[in-house]
Design a protein around this motif. Sequence first.
Motif, mmCIF file in Angstrom:
data_model
loop_
_atom_site.group_PDB
_atom_site.id
_atom_site.type_symbol
_atom_site.label_atom_id
_atom_site.label_comp_id
_atom_site.label_asym_id
_atom_site.label_seq_id
_atom_site.Cartn_x
_atom_site.Cartn_y
_atom_site.Cartn_z
ATOM 1 N N GLY A 193 0.790 -1.223 0.000
ATOM 2 C CA GLY A 193 0.000 0.000 0.000
ATOM 3 C C GLY A 193 0.820 1.269 0.000
ATOM 4 O O GLY A 193 0.753 2.064 0.935
ATOM 5 N N TYR A 194 1.601 1.490 -1.045
ATOM 6 C CA TYR A 194 2.347 2.741 -1.145
ATOM 7 C C TYR A 194 1.486 3.818 -1.803
ATOM 8 O O TYR A 194 1.109 3.672 -2.976
ATOM 9 C CB TYR A 194 3.609 2.553 -1.998
ATOM 10 N N PRO A 195 1.172 4.903 -1.086
ATOM 11 C CA PRO A 195 0.376 5.968 -1.702
ATOM 12 C C PRO A 195 1.005 6.489 -2.991
ATOM 13 O O PRO A 195 2.220 6.461 -3.166
ATOM 14 C CB PRO A 195 0.361 7.054 -0.626
ATOM 15 N N HIS B 60 7.270 -10.273 -5.724
ATOM 16 C CA HIS B 60 6.034 -9.515 -5.507
ATOM 17 C C HIS B 60 5.315 -10.019 -4.258
ATOM 18 O O HIS B 60 4.914 -9.240 -3.388
ATOM 19 C CB HIS B 60 5.121 -9.612 -6.734
ATOM 20 N N VAL B 61 5.173 -11.331 -4.164
ATOM 21 C CA VAL B 61 4.451 -11.900 -3.018
ATOM 22 C C VAL B 61 5.231 -11.652 -1.724
ATOM 23 O O VAL B 61 4.643 -11.309 -0.698
ATOM 24 C CB VAL B 61 4.179 -13.404 -3.235
ATOM 25 N N HIS B 62 6.555 -11.764 -1.769
ATOM 26 C CA HIS B 62 7.362 -11.463 -0.573
ATOM 27 C C HIS B 62 7.113 -10.026 -0.130
ATOM 28 O O HIS B 62 6.958 -9.740 1.044
ATOM 29 C CB HIS B 62 8.859 -11.639 -0.861
ATOM 30 N N GLY B 63 7.100 -9.137 -1.101
ATOM 31 C CA GLY B 63 6.890 -7.721 -0.798
ATOM 32 C C GLY B 63 5.550 -7.479 -0.125
ATOM 33 O O GLY B 63 5.463 -6.748 0.862
ATOM 34 N N VAL B 64 4.518 -8.115 -0.643
ATOM 35 C CA VAL B 64 3.181 -7.923 -0.085
ATOM 36 C C VAL B 64 3.096 -8.552 1.308
ATOM 37 O O VAL B 64 2.624 -7.922 2.265
ATOM 38 C CB VAL B 64 2.105 -8.524 -1.024
#
Lengths: 429, 158
Positions: A193-195, B60-64
């Motif tokens: 959730g980066y604005p 991507h999944v790690h980041g989330v």
Amino acid sequence: MAQDWKSFEPLLIPDIPNLQQIEVYEGNGGYDALKKILNDQNEWSRDNVVNEVKQANIRGRGGAGFNAGLKWSFMPDPDGGPRYLACNGDESEPGTFKDRKIFEFNPHLFIEGALIAAYAMTIDTIYVYIRGEYISWVEKFQKAVDDAYEKGYLGENIMGTDISIDLEVTYGAGAYICGEETSMLESLEGKRGYPRVKPPFPAQKGLWGRPTTINNIETLANVPLVINNGAQWYSDLGAEEHPGPVLYGISGHVNQPGVYEYPTGVPVLELINDVAGGIRGGKDLKALIPGGSSTPVLRADQLEGVTMNSDSLKDAGSMMGTAGMVVMDEDTDMVDVLWRIAHFYHHESCGQCTPCREGTGWLEKVLLKIKNGEGEMKDLDLLLDVGNQMEGRTICALADAAVWPVRHTINRFRDEFEARCKKSTHAVA
Amino acid sequence: MAELSFTEEELKEIEQLKAKFPTAKAATLQVLWVAQRKYGHVEPEVQNLVAETLDVPKSHVHGVASFYTQYYKEEKGKFVLDVCTCLSCQLCGGYDILHHLEEKLGIEAGETTDDGMFSIQSVECLGACGYAPMLQVTNGVYVNNLTKEKVDTLIDNL
Ligand SMILES: NC(=O)C1=CN([C@@H]2O[C@H](COP(=O)(O)OP(=O)(O)OC[C@H]3O[C@@H](n4cnc5c(N)ncnc54)[C@H](O)[C@@H]3O)[C@@H](O)[C@H]2O)C=CC1
Ligand SMILES: Cc1cc2nc3c(=O)[nH]c(=O)nc-3n(C[C@H](O)[C@H](O)[C@H](O)COP(=O)(O)O)c2cc1C
Ligand code: SF4
Ligand code: FES
């Protein structure tokens, strides 16, 4: 209105048992506003609906107070591609606990409002984003959505018309920042959730790059009231520049905390004393945070004559925010309170902007030092200085929201902060 | 750990979740939830399963997974007690509740009991400020208006 507010009959969460059941909602005039519009699309053209809502002046209940109809009017003309309504049910501002009441007690009012909004803006997909911690309310709300589909208020050819609108419910996984509208869009796209930098505003470039409008849950729940009763009726309710019913969430040192619905413009002290039963233990009131943790704290002696609407609160030196009122009694340690607020914003900073990431850390660290009795007088100026370096220099308003409480709490309770620093082991003799 | 996989039924649920959005990537948060309900956490190998299932990059999944606090990046106790100590709860004794739990279970916030039964966490506002102090059990049930006695009963009954 001022005098007769106590006789107000709730409209957003009326006292009707089982109103969350679709049949009960229908039996009490539910979905009439939607029918009125869809059955007479000449009278209720899309533009007319937008104008009516704009005239009513529903000020955004997510905290920023932006006129909902005006925001809708920013949507560009349809080009045949997808357009979205993203409904903000992230509700995470400390002191705020009102949208969940709508999910629980009057979900169809909100669904009806969202449908009217979607119609007015030629939108065919609505997303409702709810904070992940509210999983129990997600389930309750999903039930209402399923019922609305079954009854033909959602989906293909709504009530036999050529209008088709879908509504998808989804939820987060713990991140205050996802309530910021562009952060919520990122989260809906399945990302961190980066604005995003504004402009472009979401109306231009929102979900998956397409035109999107974001509204708070309570804001949309007001829409059927406007269609049923007219903009004039609505704007005559409550305070002139900030009309309508509002869900006041009252918490802290009061006898009867809770969510109470009254028009805007109710005297603050009457809400505390008459509605929420006054201060616990017969103590005196010390301070009030009127609309969630980011709104500046007011001392008890600043509250005489102040009412809950944007103009009055602005004159008093604060803001309406989410109308989440946090009440503090005479024994409250303002240093502890401010440190805890600073801890919150530091924890929730997404870390994208250096002034916010570093600044919120500094604010918390210095306040912890003062709280632990190791602060020096010059630390107070340091705090104010760090705040000045942060404000207005970041992508989203979280940094500002972190600065305001620090600035105003120190200025309004300076003696208390100075006393703590003077007593400290580090005080210069 | 043995090779991880989703069952037919879970894959069907995942298809339904994907259908909510125009891209598979958008379902990342929801599929991480499916995985966490199954495995109790989303350690890196679970994240990899999510990435393969959605055909999105592992990074991507790690980041989330690392961005959102409700995902458990390591194994937690059977019951995770999230005690709110934020503004309204602080004013109404949230820290007393937290310290009482810490003493009772002999661990500090952020830790798990040796028998793997309980984890305690001090968390931010849960949107229940009018029922302070309160806690949430393992991302699920809210327990409101806590007193020390109520905490004791809760622990005995879990
Ligand atoms: N409900 C909650 O749990 C929380 C609420 N808040 C509230 O959020 C507020 C800040 O929210 P923001 O969205 O950053 O405020 P903002 O003032 O930037 O925007 C308000 C709304 O108006 C729209 N808008 C403003 N100017 C516009 C323009 N020129 N063109 C098109 N659209 C425009 C924005 O897109 C947004 O939807 C704070 O005042 C705070 O009270 C903050 C944290 C949590
Ligand atoms: C850090 C931050 C957090 C926010 N959290 C929420 C939230 O939880 N719920 C909400 O409705 N608005 C929240 N907002 C405000 C939204 O950005 C946006 O103004 C609002 O959802 C628009 O809806 P409204 O105009 O109907 O109020 C937040 C803003 C900021 C800066
Ligand atoms: S101001 Fe803070 S929370 Fe907002 S984008 Fe920048 S770092 Fe993230
Ligand atoms: S401060 Fe604890 S629930 Fe809001």
